[in-house]
Enzyme design. Structure first.
Site, PDB file in Angstrom:
ATOM      1  N   LYS A  78      35.202 -38.067 -22.477  1.00  0.00           N
ATOM      2  CA  LYS A  78      34.374 -38.323 -23.860  1.00  0.00           C
ATOM      3  C   LYS A  78      34.472 -39.539 -24.642  1.00  0.00           C
ATOM      4  O   LYS A  78      33.559 -39.868 -25.414  1.00  0.00           O
ATOM      5  CB  LYS A  78      34.438 -36.906 -24.603  1.00  0.00           C
ATOM      6  CG  LYS A  78      33.889 -35.729 -24.067  1.00  0.00           C
ATOM      7  CD  LYS A  78      33.949 -34.513 -24.797  1.00  0.00           C
ATOM      8  CE  LYS A  78      33.194 -33.441 -24.112  1.00  0.00           C
ATOM      9  NZ  LYS A  78      32.845 -32.219 -25.143  1.00  0.00           N
TER      10      LYS A  78
ATOM     11  N   ASN B 152      29.059 -36.591 -25.871  1.00  0.00           N
ATOM     12  CA  ASN B 152      28.824 -35.390 -24.894  1.00  0.00           C
ATOM     13  C   ASN B 152      27.582 -35.483 -24.438  1.00  0.00           C
ATOM     14  O   ASN B 152      27.041 -34.432 -23.388  1.00  0.00           O
ATOM     15  CB  ASN B 152      29.246 -33.770 -25.368  1.00  0.00           C
ATOM     16  CG  ASN B 152      27.854 -33.334 -26.236  1.00  0.00           C
ATOM     17  OD1 ASN B 152      26.879 -33.963 -26.657  1.00  0.00           O
ATOM     18  ND2 ASN B 152      27.895 -31.848 -26.017  1.00  0.00           N
TER      19      ASN B 152
ATOM     20  N   ALA C 205      42.943 -29.345 -35.657  1.00  0.00           N
ATOM     21  CA  ALA C 205      42.484 -30.900 -36.020  1.00  0.00           C
ATOM     22  C   ALA C 205      42.493 -31.798 -35.019  1.00  0.00           C
ATOM     23  O   ALA C 205      42.724 -32.762 -35.007  1.00  0.00           O
ATOM     24  CB  ALA C 205      43.596 -31.290 -37.024  1.00  0.00           C
ATOM     25  N   GLY C 206      41.901 -31.280 -33.914  1.00  0.00           N
ATOM     26  CA  GLY C 206      41.601 -32.189 -32.652  1.00  0.00           C
ATOM     27  C   GLY C 206      40.199 -32.421 -32.367  1.00  0.00           C
ATOM     28  O   GLY C 206      39.425 -32.350 -33.239  1.00  0.00           O
TER      29      GLY C 206
ATOM     30  N   ASN D 165      46.243 -27.141 -39.508  1.00  0.00           N
ATOM     31  CA  ASN D 165      46.871 -27.577 -38.314  1.00  0.00           C
ATOM     32  C   ASN D 165      48.414 -27.561 -38.385  1.00  0.00           C
ATOM     33  O   ASN D 165      48.961 -27.581 -39.414  1.00  0.00           O
ATOM     34  CB  ASN D 165      46.272 -28.805 -37.896  1.00  0.00           C
ATOM     35  CG  ASN D 165      46.420 -29.471 -36.552  1.00  0.00           C
ATOM     36  OD1 ASN D 165      46.055 -28.361 -35.743  1.00  0.00           O
ATOM     37  ND2 ASN D 165      47.072 -30.562 -36.340  1.00  0.00           N
TER      38      ASN D 165
ATOM     39  N   THR E 204      50.241 -29.461 -36.833  1.00  0.00           N
ATOM     40  CA  THR E 204      50.609 -31.065 -37.428  1.00  0.00           C
ATOM     41  C   THR E 204      49.655 -31.261 -38.511  1.00  0.00           C
ATOM     42  O   THR E 204      48.561 -31.864 -38.710  1.00  0.00           O
ATOM     43  CB  THR E 204      50.596 -31.881 -36.162  1.00  0.00           C
ATOM     44  OG1 THR E 204      50.994 -31.310 -34.971  1.00  0.00           O
ATOM     45  CG2 THR E 204      51.171 -33.251 -36.425  1.00  0.00           C
TER      46      THR E 204
ATOM     47  N   ALA F 217      49.722 -33.691 -40.826  1.00  0.00           N
ATOM     48  CA  ALA F 217      49.224 -34.842 -41.077  1.00  0.00           C
ATOM     49  C   ALA F 217      47.904 -35.062 -40.311  1.00  0.00           C
ATOM     50  O   ALA F 217      46.853 -35.769 -40.955  1.00  0.00           O
ATOM     51  CB  ALA F 217      50.231 -35.943 -40.563  1.00  0.00           C
TER      52      ALA F 217
ATOM     53  N   TYR G 187      35.041 -20.285 -24.369  1.00  0.00           N
ATOM     54  CA  TYR G 187      34.161 -19.384 -24.139  1.00  0.00           C
ATOM     55  C   TYR G 187      34.627 -18.827 -22.752  1.00  0.00           C
ATOM     56  O   TYR G 187      35.175 -19.380 -21.911  1.00  0.00           O
ATOM     57  CB  TYR G 187      32.827 -19.841 -24.091  1.00  0.00           C
ATOM     58  CG  TYR G 187      32.205 -21.055 -23.015  1.00  0.00           C
ATOM     59  CD1 TYR G 187      32.667 -22.214 -23.140  1.00  0.00           C
ATOM     60  CD2 TYR G 187      32.064 -20.439 -21.631  1.00  0.00           C
ATOM     61  CE1 TYR G 187      32.422 -23.209 -22.388  1.00  0.00           C
ATOM     62  CE2 TYR G 187      32.084 -21.373 -20.549  1.00  0.00           C
ATOM     63  CZ  TYR G 187      32.245 -23.020 -21.007  1.00  0.00           C
ATOM     64  OH  TYR G 187      32.166 -23.907 -20.049  1.00  0.00           O
TER      65      TYR G 187
ATOM     66  N   GLY H  17      32.535 -18.917 -27.621  1.00  0.00           N
ATOM     67  CA  GLY H  17      31.596 -20.144 -27.838  1.00  0.00           C
ATOM     68  C   GLY H  17      30.451 -20.244 -26.876  1.00  0.00           C
ATOM     69  O   GLY H  17      30.001 -21.476 -26.787  1.00  0.00           O
TER      70      GLY H  17
HETATM   71  P1  ATR Z   1      40.581 -30.452 -28.258  1.00  0.00           P
HETATM   72  O1  ATR Z   1      39.673 -31.802 -27.954  1.00  0.00           O
HETATM   73  O2  ATR Z   1      40.359 -29.298 -27.611  1.00  0.00           O
HETATM   74  O3  ATR Z   1      40.114 -30.174 -29.770  1.00  0.00           O
HETATM   75  P2  ATR Z   1      43.166 -31.800 -28.894  1.00  0.00           P
HETATM   76  O4  ATR Z   1      42.398 -32.879 -29.331  1.00  0.00           O
HETATM   77  O5  ATR Z   1      44.056 -32.063 -27.875  1.00  0.00           O
HETATM   78  O6  ATR Z   1      41.972 -30.845 -28.073  1.00  0.00           O
HETATM   79  O7  ATR Z   1      43.572 -30.763 -29.997  1.00  0.00           O
HETATM   80  C1  ATR Z   1      44.196 -29.479 -29.707  1.00  0.00           C
HETATM   81  C2  ATR Z   1      44.492 -29.003 -31.220  1.00  0.00           C
HETATM   82  O8  ATR Z   1      44.809 -27.420 -30.977  1.00  0.00           O
HETATM   83  C3  ATR Z   1      45.231 -29.497 -31.998  1.00  0.00           C
HETATM   84  O9  ATR Z   1      44.817 -29.071 -33.551  1.00  0.00           O
HETATM   85  C4  ATR Z   1      46.704 -28.582 -31.738  1.00  0.00           C
HETATM   86  O10 ATR Z   1      47.530 -28.936 -32.768  1.00  0.00           O
HETATM   87  P3  ATR Z   1      48.448 -30.192 -33.053  1.00  0.00           P
HETATM   88  O11 ATR Z   1      47.610 -31.125 -33.583  1.00  0.00           O
HETATM   89  O12 ATR Z   1      49.465 -29.637 -34.046  1.00  0.00           O
HETATM   90  O13 ATR Z   1      49.062 -30.459 -31.772  1.00  0.00           O
HETATM   91  C5  ATR Z   1      46.016 -27.374 -31.435  1.00  0.00           C
HETATM   92  N1  ATR Z   1      46.940 -26.398 -30.890  1.00  0.00           N
HETATM   93  C6  ATR Z   1      47.160 -26.342 -29.530  1.00  0.00           C
HETATM   94  N2  ATR Z   1      48.000 -25.285 -29.010  1.00  0.00           N
HETATM   95  C7  ATR Z   1      47.992 -24.726 -30.249  1.00  0.00           C
HETATM   96  C8  ATR Z   1      49.023 -23.516 -30.537  1.00  0.00           C
HETATM   97  N3  ATR Z   1      49.646 -22.754 -29.592  1.00  0.00           N
HETATM   98  N4  ATR Z   1      49.243 -23.125 -31.895  1.00  0.00           N
HETATM   99  C9  ATR Z   1      48.311 -23.853 -32.870  1.00  0.00           C
HETATM  100  N5  ATR Z   1      47.556 -24.756 -32.713  1.00  0.00           N
HETATM  101  C10 ATR Z   1      47.618 -25.492 -31.300  1.00  0.00           C
END
Ligand code: ATR
Length: 275
Positions: free
Chosen positions: A66, A87, A128-129, A151, A153, A155, A219, A241
């Site tokens: 992407k 996408n 926040a990904g 989130n 994290t 930040a 989904y 989803g």
């Molecule tokens: P995507 O493109 O699917 O959004 P990503 O950019 O890797 O994937 O983002 C994954 C998100 O899921 C992030 O917000 C991550 O939190 P962190 O930024 O703190 O890593 C969150 N995430 C993944 N596993 C998690 C869990 N077990 N509990 C809470 N948040 C989770």
């Protein structure tokens, strides 16, 4: 002549896009072929070049390409710029138009299919990904009363909230899970990748207000830990989803073909019961 489309990714076997677009073509009477294209991890541009050279008209893009598609595009729509991800691509001579329909697909599923207007609603977004980046602006455009981004994290939540602020005056509040205290929401969207590994974000059941909707972006996984938590908290409006998947596909089809197919049959076909 049959117009050629495809979805590109690595892996690609799992993609439902050919099934969806072939169904759309049938109901709209459009003469298209839609295939899966597996690109080598370091071969996105070459593979797309070859597809275009063979007359391809457009492509959907899935993981892990992407971002590559953002670079490949000549004309990046605001939706793709904000999401930092593409996408869908449309080819026109030397031009490559690129969009991200995930966010509008999500909103359309909630507002239209699930009959949940977002105007005036309190919305909580988990994660926040990339998925959240794509969803934020279309959500804000619905004028919810409140959007909180939470989130692990924190930040990253702040970064996204600041980014959204540049495009929409509505304040997005960025918090850590422990800062939610006794806040409650009408719509709670799990946009984390936690469900892919059957994990649960550290969320307390009281975030679900009476009558709330719990929406899982993943989904086809049935009742994920997030949906289970919501169910145990008494939430009766549960969704995954699948509708978003069908709606983003319908947006791409409309963009390519000029007609928006109805999604009900596809959603019905792909729905995995939430049990
Ligand atoms: P995507 O493109 O699917 O959004 P990503 O950019 O890797 O994937 O983002 C994954 C998100 O899921 C992030 O917000 C991550 O939190 P962190 O930024 O703190 O890593 C969150 N995430 C993944 N596993 C998690 C869990 N077990 N509990 C809470 N948040 C989770």
């Amino acid at each position: 002549m049959t117009d050629r489309y495809a979805v590109i990714g690595n892996p690609i076997e799992q993609s439902k896009s050919p099934l969806i677009h072939t169904a759309f073509a049938q109901v709209t009477g459009h003469d298209i072929s839609y295939t899966k294209v597996l690109a080598p991890l370091d071969g996105f541009a070459d593979t797309v070049d070859a597809f275009r050279a063979a007359g391809g008209r457009g492509m959907n893009v899935t993981a892990p390409f992407k971002l590559d598609a953002c670079e490949y595009a000549t004309d990046l729509a605001p939706s793709a710029q904000m999401a930092g991800a593409v996408n869908a691509m449309k080819f026109d001579g030397d031009r490559v138009f690129a969009e991200n329909f995930d966010g509008v697909g999500l909103v359309r599923d909630m507002v239209h299919n699930l009959a949940r207007p977002l105007k005036g609603q309190r919305v909580l977004l988990l994660g926040a990904g990339g998925a959240t980046r794509g969803a934020l602006l279309p959500l804000l455009a619905q004028q919810p009363a409140q959007v909180v981004l939470v989130n692990r994290t924190v930040a990253k939540a702040h970064e996204l909230s600041a980014l959204a602020q540049r495009h929409n005056p509505l304040q997005v509040q960025a918090l850590g899970y422990e800062d939610l205290h006794d806040m409650a929401f009408d719509v709670v969207i799990n946009a984390t990748s936690a469900s892919l590994t059957a994990q649960l974000p550290p969320l307390k059941a009281q975030v679900f207000a009476p009558g709330s909707l719990a929406y899982e972006l993943a989904y086809g996984k049935g009742l994920t830990p997030f949906l289970k938590l919501a169910q145990q908290a008494g939430v009766t409006h549960l969704a995954d989803g699948v509708g978003m998947l069908a709606e983003q596909a319908a947006e791409a089809f409309a963009w390519w073909r000029g007609v928006r197919p109805d999604t009900a049959a596809v959603i019905h076909q792909l729905t995995v019961p939430l049990v």
